[in-house]
Scaffold this motif. Structure first.
Motif, PDB file in Angstrom:
ATOM      1  N   LEU A  72      15.675 -31.606  66.684  1.00  0.00           N
ATOM      2  CA  LEU A  72      14.928 -30.522  67.327  1.00  0.00           C
ATOM      3  C   LEU A  72      14.286 -30.977  68.630  1.00  0.00           C
ATOM      4  CD1 LEU A  72      13.235 -28.857  64.234  1.00  0.00           C
ATOM      5  CD2 LEU A  72      14.780 -27.719  65.831  1.00  0.00           C
ATOM      6  N   SER A  73      13.829 -32.218  68.690  1.00  0.00           N
ATOM      7  CA  SER A  73      13.242 -32.720  69.930  1.00  0.00           C
ATOM      8  C   SER A  73      14.232 -32.600  71.078  1.00  0.00           C
ATOM      9  CB  SER A  73      12.816 -34.189  69.764  1.00  0.00           C
ATOM     10  OG  SER A  73      11.733 -34.299  68.883  1.00  0.00           O
ATOM     11  N   ASP A  74      15.492 -32.959  70.820  1.00  0.00           N
ATOM     12  CA  ASP A  74      16.527 -32.851  71.852  1.00  0.00           C
ATOM     13  C   ASP A  74      16.910 -31.398  72.101  1.00  0.00           C
ATOM     14  OD1 ASP A  74      16.555 -35.610  72.043  1.00  0.00           O
ATOM     15  OD2 ASP A  74      18.166 -35.825  70.570  1.00  0.00           O
ATOM     16  N   GLU A  75      17.104 -30.658  71.009  1.00  0.00           N
ATOM     17  CA  GLU A  75      17.583 -29.279  71.103  1.00  0.00           C
ATOM     18  C   GLU A  75      16.598 -28.376  71.827  1.00  0.00           C
ATOM     19  OE1 GLU A  75      18.289 -25.987  67.658  1.00  0.00           O
ATOM     20  OE2 GLU A  75      19.235 -27.938  67.324  1.00  0.00           O
ATOM     21  N   LEU A  76      15.293 -28.624  71.614  1.00  0.00           N
ATOM     22  CA  LEU A  76      14.262 -27.743  72.147  1.00  0.00           C
ATOM     23  C   LEU A  76      13.505 -28.376  73.308  1.00  0.00           C
ATOM     24  CD1 LEU A  76      12.902 -26.412  68.742  1.00  0.00           C
ATOM     25  CD2 LEU A  76      14.367 -25.205  70.362  1.00  0.00           C
ATOM     26  N   ASP A  77      14.018 -29.506  73.821  1.00  0.00           N
ATOM     27  CA  ASP A  77      13.392 -30.181  74.948  1.00  0.00           C
ATOM     28  C   ASP A  77      11.907 -30.426  74.667  1.00  0.00           C
ATOM     29  OD1 ASP A  77      13.257 -31.382  77.429  1.00  0.00           O
ATOM     30  OD2 ASP A  77      12.793 -29.518  78.477  1.00  0.00           O
ATOM     31  N   ALA A  78      11.635 -30.984  73.485  1.00  0.00           N
ATOM     32  CA  ALA A  78      10.266 -31.248  73.048  1.00  0.00           C
ATOM     33  C   ALA A  78      10.021 -32.762  73.032  1.00  0.00           C
ATOM     34  CB  ALA A  78      10.044 -30.677  71.649  1.00  0.00           C
ATOM     35  N   PRO A  79       8.753 -33.170  73.097  1.00  0.00           N
ATOM     36  CA  PRO A  79       8.451 -34.597  72.948  1.00  0.00           C
ATOM     37  C   PRO A  79       8.780 -35.035  71.524  1.00  0.00           C
ATOM     38  CG  PRO A  79       6.442 -33.296  72.877  1.00  0.00           C
ATOM     39  CD  PRO A  79       7.543 -32.349  73.259  1.00  0.00           C
ATOM     40  N   PRO A  80       8.775 -36.335  71.260  1.00  0.00           N
ATOM     41  CA  PRO A  80       8.997 -36.779  69.873  1.00  0.00           C
ATOM     42  C   PRO A  80       8.031 -36.083  68.922  1.00  0.00           C
ATOM     43  CG  PRO A  80       9.050 -38.650  71.359  1.00  0.00           C
ATOM     44  CD  PRO A  80       8.617 -37.470  72.180  1.00  0.00           C
ATOM     45  N   LEU A  81       8.563 -35.522  67.858  1.00  0.00           N
ATOM     46  CA  LEU A  81       7.754 -34.703  66.951  1.00  0.00           C
ATOM     47  C   LEU A  81       7.162 -35.502  65.800  1.00  0.00           C
ATOM     48  CD1 LEU A  81      10.143 -31.627  66.864  1.00  0.00           C
ATOM     49  CD2 LEU A  81       7.960 -31.804  68.085  1.00  0.00           C
ATOM     50  N   LEU A  82       7.712 -36.682  65.524  1.00  0.00           N
ATOM     51  CA  LEU A  82       7.210 -37.539  64.446  1.00  0.00           C
ATOM     52  C   LEU A  82       6.736 -38.872  65.013  1.00  0.00           C
ATOM     53  CD1 LEU A  82       9.856 -37.099  61.575  1.00  0.00           C
ATOM     54  CD2 LEU A  82       7.756 -35.792  61.973  1.00  0.00           C
ATOM     55  N   ARG A  83       5.603 -39.348  64.501  1.00  0.00           N
ATOM     56  CA  ARG A  83       5.112 -40.684  64.828  1.00  0.00           C
ATOM     57  C   ARG A  83       5.026 -41.468  63.524  1.00  0.00           C
ATOM     58  NH1 ARG A  83       0.059 -42.457  64.469  1.00  0.00           N
ATOM     59  NH2 ARG A  83      -0.796 -40.347  64.458  1.00  0.00           N
ATOM     60  N   PRO A  84       5.816 -42.558  63.380  1.00  0.00           N
ATOM     61  CA  PRO A  84       5.852 -43.282  62.108  1.00  0.00           C
ATOM     62  C   PRO A  84       4.462 -43.687  61.623  1.00  0.00           C
ATOM     63  CG  PRO A  84       7.578 -44.071  63.556  1.00  0.00           C
ATOM     64  CD  PRO A  84       6.732 -43.145  64.375  1.00  0.00           C
ATOM     65  N   MET A  85       4.279 -43.595  60.315  1.00  0.00           N
ATOM     66  CA  MET A  85       2.977 -43.869  59.715  1.00  0.00           C
ATOM     67  C   MET A  85       3.200 -44.220  58.243  1.00  0.00           C
ATOM     68  SD  MET A  85      -0.117 -41.072  59.233  1.00  0.00           S
ATOM     69  CE  MET A  85       0.876 -40.057  58.118  1.00  0.00           C
ATOM     70  N   ASP A  86       2.523 -45.242  57.758  1.00  0.00           N
ATOM     71  CA  ASP A  86       2.572 -45.550  56.331  1.00  0.00           C
ATOM     72  C   ASP A  86       1.597 -44.653  55.586  1.00  0.00           C
ATOM     73  OD1 ASP A  86       4.421 -47.568  56.576  1.00  0.00           O
ATOM     74  OD2 ASP A  86       2.921 -49.148  56.736  1.00  0.00           O
ATOM     75  N   VAL A  87       1.989 -44.255  54.374  1.00  0.00           N
ATOM     76  CA  VAL A  87       1.073 -43.573  53.455  1.00  0.00           C
ATOM     77  C   VAL A  87       0.917 -44.452  52.233  1.00  0.00           C
ATOM     78  CG1 VAL A  87       0.796 -41.623  51.879  1.00  0.00           C
ATOM     79  CG2 VAL A  87       1.498 -41.222  54.228  1.00  0.00           C
ATOM     80  N   LEU A  88      -0.320 -44.705  51.863  1.00  0.00           N
ATOM     81  CA  LEU A  88      -0.628 -45.543  50.717  1.00  0.00           C
ATOM     82  C   LEU A  88      -1.188 -44.676  49.600  1.00  0.00           C
ATOM     83  CD1 LEU A  88      -0.614 -48.640  50.069  1.00  0.00           C
ATOM     84  CD2 LEU A  88      -3.071 -48.600  50.552  1.00  0.00           C
ATOM     85  N   TRP A  89      -0.494 -44.681  48.440  1.00  0.00           N
ATOM     86  CA  TRP A  89      -0.992 -43.998  47.251  1.00  0.00           C
ATOM     87  C   TRP A  89      -1.831 -44.998  46.467  1.00  0.00           C
ATOM     88  CZ3 TRP A  89       0.008 -38.901  47.162  1.00  0.00           C
ATOM     89  CH2 TRP A  89       1.087 -38.443  47.910  1.00  0.00           C
TER      90      TRP A  89
END
Length: 372
Positions: A72-89
């Motif tokens: 979608l970022s490429d298709e819609l000319d948008a900035p990166p939509l996800l920023r990697p992040m760890d989730v700790l349970w």
């Protein structure tokens, strides 16, 4: 009166995303009751993409959405939509330890299954945690979502495909007209739209919209969730993973020099402009401070949003057999943002009679209003 193929009711992430997908093959008008789009739940999301949580269908939609965010970022000319992040349970007591053990057992072998960590590994992953308190922990590869960029990109893409957006335009009247529908503000015909298909993507108001059309409800229950931003005196420890308690009595993640936190409350509500509850803010602050020892004392700001579910907590996509041409895309609960890329493509296929996308391995019958 304007005429189009599809009227989508609701300008949040559900409505904007499905309107964009439908506009690839249909003429679409998106109606939003508020003066601006995405004012309620979409604008108040914690904005995360967390594989491996929720029920089986939600997990499938989250997993399928991951690669789609990049496309979608490429298709819609948008900035990166996800920023990697760890989730700790994390688990601090016996009930949460049992819940975490069950989560690990249930999801064993799944591609995005959480990975168990020792207490020392968990404290290294999330230095915000108070040392020596953990009983169990597990890590998931996740991401923060740029919700504003995603929503705006869908709206921009809808318009680029020839669709139109009308804000401050509530669908006060929805009535049968031949084999299609007439949708309007109920003020003598001004601004009315005729369409073959009405898509009810009105979030917490989806059953209200259905009733206006004389269509049976799907049994949607909105729940209020309060979120706050806390000031952090001890900023040296302000790094590392987002932390979620295993039975979801709280969660928190770093927001700049502050901490976003919630008691993960679910308080039944009527569809409304939700307001934060002071007791829920205090409870979140207390629980997160107990887990972290960060010296949390004051709140910078707080807000609330509505998470809407049907009883089985799976989304609803499709129409009642006796009411063709009026379809729901609703009931995403707290996963509307992280499932939007896959769910909208899936919904557009179902609503137009096309085969579901190959990467979204969900049986349409499982999400239909008629499911048992």
């Amino acid at each position: 009166m304007d005429v189009c193929d599809v009227v989508v009711v609701g300008g949040g992430i559900a409505g904007a995303s499905v309107a964009y997908e439908l506009a690839a093959t249909r003429s679409v008008i998106l109606l939003e009751a508020e003066p601006e789009l995405g004012r309620h739940s979409t604008a108040r999301s914690a904005a995360t993409w967390i594989p491996g949580h929720g029920n089986d269908v939600v997990r499938t939609l989250i997993a399928a959405s991951g690669p789609r965010f990049a496309r979608l970022s490429d298709e819609l000319d948008a900035p990166p939509l996800l920023r990697p992040m760890d989730v700790l349970w994390v688990a601090f007591d016996e009930p949460s330890e049992i819940a975490l053990s069950g989560m690990l057992a249930e999801r064993k072998g799944e591609p995005d299954a959480p990975v168990a960590l020792t207490a020392a590994e968990a404290e290294e992953c999330a230095p915000t945690l108070r040392p020596g308190r953990l009983r169990a922990a597990a890590r998931t590869d996740a991401a923060a979502v740029d919700t504003d960029a995603l929503h705006q990109a869908y709206v921009r893409g809808l318009k680029a495909r020839g669709g139109s957006v009308r804000t401050a335009t509530p669908a006060r009247s929805i009535s049968r007209e031949g084999t299609g529908w007439r949708v309007g503000g109920g003020d003598g015909g001004d601004g009315e739209v005729a369409a073959a298909l009405v898509v009810d993507a009105a979030g917490a108001w989806a059953d209200v919209v259905a009733e206006r059309a004389g269509v049976p409800r799907i049994g949607l229950q909105p729940y209020r969730r309060t979120i706050a931003i806390a000031r952090v005196p001890d900023r040296a420890r302000l790094r590392g993973a987002m932390v979620c308690e295993a039975i979801e009595r709280f969660y928190y993640k770093i927001e700049g020099d502050d901490l976003l936190l919630s008691a993960a409350d679910e308080t039944p509500s009527e569809p409304r402009d939700a307001r934060p509850d002071e007791l829920d803010v205090a409870l979140a602050l207390e629980r997160v401070e107990e887990a972290t020892g960060l010296g949390l004392r004051s709140i910078r700001t707080s807000w609330a949003g509505l998470r809407s579910f049907v009883p089985d907590r799976r989304p609803v996509v499709g129409a009642w057999p006796d009411h063709p041409g009026f379809a729901f895309v609703a009931g995403q609960g707290g996963s509307g943002i992280e499932t939007a890329p896959a769910l909208s493509a899936f919904a557009a296929a179902v609503l137009t009679g096309a085969p579901p996308p190959a990467d979204v391995t969900v049986d349409p019958a499982v999400l239909a209003p008629t499911r048992g």
